[in-house]
Design a protein around this motif. Structure first.
Motif, PDB file in Angstrom:
ATOM      1  N   PHE A  30      62.386   3.806 -48.457  1.00 38.32           N
ATOM      2  CA  PHE A  30      62.984   5.124 -48.321  1.00 38.32           C
ATOM      3  C   PHE A  30      62.482   6.040 -49.422  1.00 38.32           C
ATOM      4  CE2 PHE A  30      65.777   2.380 -50.788  1.00 38.32           C
ATOM      5  CZ  PHE A  30      65.998   3.130 -51.938  1.00 38.32           C
ATOM      6  N   ASP A  31      62.675   7.339 -49.202  1.00 37.57           N
ATOM      7  CA  ASP A  31      62.320   8.362 -50.180  1.00 37.57           C
ATOM      8  C   ASP A  31      63.505   8.528 -51.123  1.00 37.57           C
ATOM      9  OD1 ASP A  31      61.932  10.730 -51.583  1.00 37.57           O
ATOM     10  OD2 ASP A  31      60.956  11.742 -49.902  1.00 37.57           O
ATOM     11  N   GLU A  32      63.343   8.086 -52.363  1.00 37.54           N
ATOM     12  CA  GLU A  32      64.467   8.080 -53.300  1.00 37.54           C
ATOM     13  C   GLU A  32      65.021   9.483 -53.540  1.00 37.54           C
ATOM     14  OE1 GLU A  32      65.246   6.734 -57.905  1.00 37.54           O
ATOM     15  OE2 GLU A  32      64.105   5.385 -56.602  1.00 37.54           O
ATOM     16  N   ALA A  33      64.153  10.479 -53.626  1.00 42.30           N
ATOM     17  CA  ALA A  33      64.605  11.852 -53.851  1.00 42.30           C
ATOM     18  C   ALA A  33      65.444  12.349 -52.677  1.00 42.30           C
ATOM     19  CB  ALA A  33      63.404  12.771 -54.069  1.00 42.30           C
ATOM     20  N   ALA A  34      65.025  11.995 -51.462  1.00 43.93           N
ATOM     21  CA  ALA A  34      65.736  12.449 -50.270  1.00 43.93           C
ATOM     22  C   ALA A  34      67.104  11.789 -50.153  1.00 43.93           C
ATOM     23  CB  ALA A  34      64.900  12.162 -49.025  1.00 43.93           C
ATOM     24  N   VAL A  35      67.177  10.489 -50.417  1.00 44.26           N
ATOM     25  CA  VAL A  35      68.461   9.796 -50.282  1.00 44.26           C
ATOM     26  C   VAL A  35      69.405  10.218 -51.404  1.00 44.26           C
ATOM     27  CG1 VAL A  35      67.457   7.841 -49.043  1.00 44.26           C
ATOM     28  CG2 VAL A  35      67.713   7.714 -51.533  1.00 44.26           C
ATOM     29  N   LEU A  36      68.863  10.549 -52.575  1.00 46.93           N
ATOM     30  CA  LEU A  36      69.708  11.029 -53.667  1.00 46.93           C
ATOM     31  C   LEU A  36      70.305  12.386 -53.317  1.00 46.93           C
ATOM     32  CD1 LEU A  36      70.829  10.687 -56.517  1.00 46.93           C
ATOM     33  CD2 LEU A  36      68.696  11.653 -57.404  1.00 46.93           C
ATOM     34  N   LYS A  41      75.275  15.451 -51.614  1.00 44.16           N
ATOM     35  CA  LYS A  41      76.033  16.248 -50.652  1.00 44.16           C
ATOM     36  C   LYS A  41      77.327  15.560 -50.241  1.00 44.16           C
ATOM     37  CE  LYS A  41      71.929  18.606 -48.910  1.00 44.16           C
ATOM     38  NZ  LYS A  41      70.949  18.737 -47.806  1.00 44.16           N
ATOM     39  N   VAL A  42      77.321  14.220 -50.189  1.00 38.37           N
ATOM     40  CA  VAL A  42      78.545  13.487 -49.861  1.00 38.37           C
ATOM     41  C   VAL A  42      79.557  13.628 -50.998  1.00 38.37           C
ATOM     42  CG1 VAL A  42      79.549  11.240 -49.315  1.00 38.37           C
ATOM     43  CG2 VAL A  42      77.300  11.840 -48.429  1.00 38.37           C
ATOM     44  N   PHE A  43      79.112  13.417 -52.230  1.00 35.36           N
ATOM     45  CA  PHE A  43      80.001  13.586 -53.385  1.00 35.36           C
ATOM     46  C   PHE A  43      80.518  15.021 -53.454  1.00 35.36           C
ATOM     47  CE2 PHE A  43      77.554   9.930 -55.383  1.00 35.36           C
ATOM     48  CZ  PHE A  43      78.623   9.044 -55.373  1.00 35.36           C
ATOM     49  N   TRP A  44      79.658  15.974 -53.134  1.00 36.66           N
ATOM     50  CA  TRP A  44      80.019  17.388 -53.172  1.00 36.66           C
ATOM     51  C   TRP A  44      81.128  17.685 -52.164  1.00 36.66           C
ATOM     52  CZ3 TRP A  44      75.588  21.584 -53.089  1.00 36.66           C
ATOM     53  CH2 TRP A  44      76.132  22.838 -53.393  1.00 36.66           C
ATOM     54  N   GLN A  45      81.106  17.002 -51.061  1.00 38.67           N
ATOM     55  CA  GLN A  45      82.106  17.224 -50.006  1.00 38.67           C
ATOM     56  C   GLN A  45      83.409  16.481 -50.275  1.00 38.67           C
ATOM     57  OE1 GLN A  45      81.069  15.580 -46.170  1.00 38.67           O
ATOM     58  NE2 GLN A  45      82.439  16.960 -45.082  1.00 38.67           N
ATOM     59  N   LYS A  46      83.306  15.237 -50.774  1.00 34.05           N
ATOM     60  CA  LYS A  46      84.484  14.372 -50.857  1.00 34.05           C
ATOM     61  C   LYS A  46      84.929  14.032 -52.270  1.00 34.05           C
ATOM     62  CE  LYS A  46      83.684  12.152 -46.373  1.00 34.05           C
ATOM     63  NZ  LYS A  46      83.687  10.858 -45.647  1.00 34.05           N
ATOM     64  N   SER A  59      75.166   8.194 -44.931  1.00 34.36           N
ATOM     65  CA  SER A  59      74.504   9.477 -45.154  1.00 34.36           C
ATOM     66  C   SER A  59      73.084   9.294 -45.664  1.00 34.36           C
ATOM     67  CB  SER A  59      75.306  10.298 -46.164  1.00 34.36           C
ATOM     68  OG  SER A  59      74.634  11.489 -46.491  1.00 34.36           O
ATOM     69  N   MET A  60      72.891   8.305 -46.542  1.00 26.75           N
ATOM     70  CA  MET A  60      71.581   8.079 -47.147  1.00 26.75           C
ATOM     71  C   MET A  60      70.636   7.344 -46.209  1.00 26.75           C
ATOM     72  SD  MET A  60      73.146   6.951 -50.862  1.00 26.75           S
ATOM     73  CE  MET A  60      71.626   6.748 -51.809  1.00 26.75           C
ATOM     74  N   GLY A  61      71.204   6.687 -45.191  1.00 23.17           N
ATOM     75  CA  GLY A  61      70.382   5.962 -44.227  1.00 23.17           C
ATOM     76  C   GLY A  61      69.758   4.705 -44.786  1.00 23.17           C
TER      77      GLY A  61
END
Length: 221
Positions: A30-36, A41-46, A59-61
């Motif tokens: 996986f692309d570490e920058a993309a999953v981070l 965004k998940v932490f930002w929401q919840k 979310s990170m897949g």
């Protein structure tokens, strides 16, 4: 016997070297920058406490073990996500404070409005990542290092404002450097407030007056 042991040792060494080379050459799935970014965004929401490992992996897949391999723990992932937010979503606003041939009041207005517009941006989660996650600070489930990261983030931002008032030539000429802490806290708290208001879908146009009144109250018109 010695030759037999030598052949066994040679085969074992060759196998270990080959396995090591394969492991070293194996690419991440996986692309570490993309999953981070997805984790942020998940932490930002919840928030930290409200975010589960399944929320993150979905979310990170990626699989849970891959998450641990790359980021060690949920707490360390959160710390990296906080840095990502501060560096990519927040810090670039402050470059507006140091534009040349523009008055201090206009530079500050441009910076604060840039932050406000981003807080109200409907294309991402509204508000401020740090402010949202700080609602978990009184929770028993908030780990120490993540707690300290949020506290340090606030202090860094506040100190940035203080440094501006202390060193900017126009600020010094206006005497604002003598009230650097007071002025900085006023701006800092104002932007915390607009972050909260944006979470209840208050449009930026309705909050512009808050920015203007803040600047007026500290002596910048």
């Amino acid at each position: 016997m010695i030759r037999l042991l030598g052949r066994v040792f040679f085969k074992l060494t060759t196998f270990l070297n080959l396995r090591g080379s394969m492991a070293a050459g194996r690419k991440k799935e996986f692309d570490e920058a993309a999953v981070l970014d997805s984790a942020m965004k998940v932490f930002w929401q919840k928030g930290y406490v409200g975010t589960s490992m399944s929320d993150l992996t979905e979310s990170m897949g990626i699989k849970k073990q891959s998450l641990y391999n790359a980021f060690i723990s949920k707490e360390q992932l959160f710390i990296k996500a906080t840095d990502l937010y501060l560096n990519n979503r927040y810090a670039n606003n402050f470059s507006l404070l140091y534009q040349e041939n523009i008055s201090l009041s206009e530079r500050m207005r441009n910076c604060m409005m840039s932050i406000l517009v981003r807080q109200c941006d409907s294309t991402e989660h509204k508000g401020c990542f740090v402010t949202l996650c700080q609602s978990d600070l009184d929770s028993d489930n908030m780990p120490a290092e993540a707690t300290q990261k949020l506290i340090d983030s606030d202090n860094d931002i506040l100190n940035m404002w203080v440094d501006l008032f202390l060193t900017d030539p126009e600020s010094i000429a206006l005497g604002l450097n003598k009230r650097a802490n007071e002025c900085s806290m006023c701006i800092f708290t104002t932007l915390k407030g607009t972050a909260c208001m944006s979470r209840i879908n208050t449009p930026s146009t309705d909050l512009t007056c808050v920015i203007e009144n803040c600047l007026k109250n500290i002596g910048l018109h």
